[in-house]
Design an enzyme around this catalytic site. Structure first.
Site, PDB file in Angstrom:
ATOM      1  N   MET A  91      13.313  -3.014  -2.005  1.00 28.84           N
ATOM      2  CA  MET A  91      14.498  -2.896  -2.768  1.00 28.84           C
ATOM      3  C   MET A  91      14.277  -1.410  -3.201  1.00 28.84           C
ATOM      4  SD  MET A  91      15.488  -5.781  -3.014  1.00 28.84           S
ATOM      5  CE  MET A  91      16.696  -6.000  -4.342  1.00 28.84           C
ATOM      6  N   HIS A 123      20.236  -9.494   3.676  1.00 31.66           N
ATOM      7  CA  HIS A 123      20.954  -9.324   2.701  1.00 31.66           C
ATOM      8  C   HIS A 123      21.341 -10.805   2.223  1.00 31.66           C
ATOM      9  CE1 HIS A 123      23.046  -7.303  -0.404  1.00 31.66           C
ATOM     10  NE2 HIS A 123      24.085  -8.272  -0.059  1.00 31.66           N
ATOM     11  N   ASN A 163      17.769  -5.492   8.080  1.00 35.28           N
ATOM     12  CA  ASN A 163      17.569  -5.826   6.680  1.00 35.28           C
ATOM     13  C   ASN A 163      18.171  -7.122   6.733  1.00 35.28           C
ATOM     14  OD1 ASN A 163      17.220  -5.498   4.000  1.00 35.28           O
ATOM     15  ND2 ASN A 163      19.534  -5.328   3.840  1.00 35.28           N
ATOM     16  N   LEU A 167      17.142   3.682   1.267  1.00 34.34           N
ATOM     17  CA  LEU A 167      16.442   4.600   2.193  1.00 34.34           C
ATOM     18  C   LEU A 167      17.162   6.156   2.554  1.00 34.34           C
ATOM     19  CD1 LEU A 167      15.094   2.141   4.691  1.00 34.34           C
ATOM     20  CD2 LEU A 167      13.583   3.626   3.381  1.00 34.34           C
ATOM     21  N   SER A 211      23.000 -12.665   5.517  1.00 31.55           N
ATOM     22  CA  SER A 211      23.287 -11.688   6.624  1.00 31.55           C
ATOM     23  C   SER A 211      21.944 -10.956   7.073  1.00 31.55           C
ATOM     24  CB  SER A 211      24.389 -10.759   6.530  1.00 31.55           C
ATOM     25  OG  SER A 211      25.391 -11.499   5.760  1.00 31.55           O
TER      26      SER A 211
END
Ligand code: GAR
Length: 191
Positions: A93, A112, A110, A96, A139
């Site tokens: 969390m 999500h 990632n 970047l 996803s």
């Protein structure tokens, strides 16, 4: 002994690490060697999961640094010592910096908890319920400089039932995430 044909991955977490656990449990099947688990929270439960599996851990906290840039540079320096094939964000969390994302372009995944492009950002399950959606999901996508907007690798969905709330929906979606991340990592590594 580590099979030399296995791909090297590192996993970044901030919390429970149930997705991390799924990858740990299936690492041989999907052909990955988890070099290290990095957390930006010293008390993340996922660190215990990694230690229990004998995987190296590293805590790098934002509060140790003056700026986001300095924090991300510390991440970059550590990751460069490992030279992984893939960087897997699993409940990490922190947004970047461009520098980080450009340094590892095309190598950062990632997960999500929404059917992107719907519901980028936070509170995804409540937003799906409030919108009256009939399904929700998760996803896996490549990380780019636009939040939750990189190329989607794979998705999995679940129905939203009339009695679902954000917590029950999160639980259903998380079960699918644990399968989805394995499928998506394999798909990327086969490219
Ligand atoms: C997962 O639901 C993941 O999709 C979400 O955090 C949870 C982490 O669970 N990630 C995000 O919201 C990223 N924006 P876990 O720590 O048990 O794997």
């Amino acid at each position: 002994m580590v099979n030399k044909s296995f791909s090297k991955i590192i996993i970044l977490i901030s919390g429970s690490g149930s997705n991390l656990q799924s990858i740990i449990d299936n690492s041989d099947n999907i052909g990955v060697n988890i070099q290290s688990v990095i957390s930006n929270k010293a008390d993340a439960f996922g660190l215990k999961r990694a230690k229990n599996a004998g995987i190296a851990t590293k805590v790098i906290e934002r509060k140790q640094f003056a700026t986001d840039k300095d924090f991300d540079y510390a991440l970059i320096r550590y990751i460069n010592t490992l030279n992984p094939d893939l960087i897997v964000l699993a409940g990490f969390m922190h947004i970047l910096t461009t520098k980080f994302i450009n340094t590892f372009a095309g190598q950062i995944l990632n997960i999500h908890p929404a059917l992107l492009p719907k519901y980028k950002g936070l509170n995804t399950h409540q937003r799906a319920i409030d919108a009256g959606d009939s399904k929700a999901g998760a996803s896996v996508h490549f990380v780019t400089n636009e939040l939750d907007s990189g190329e989607i690798i794979l998705q999995r969905s679940v129905p939203i039932d009339l009695d679902d709330n954000a917590a029950t929906l999160a639980k259903k979606v998380l079960e699918q995430e644990h399968i989805l991340y394995l499928e998506a990592i394999q798909k990327v590594l086969q490219r």
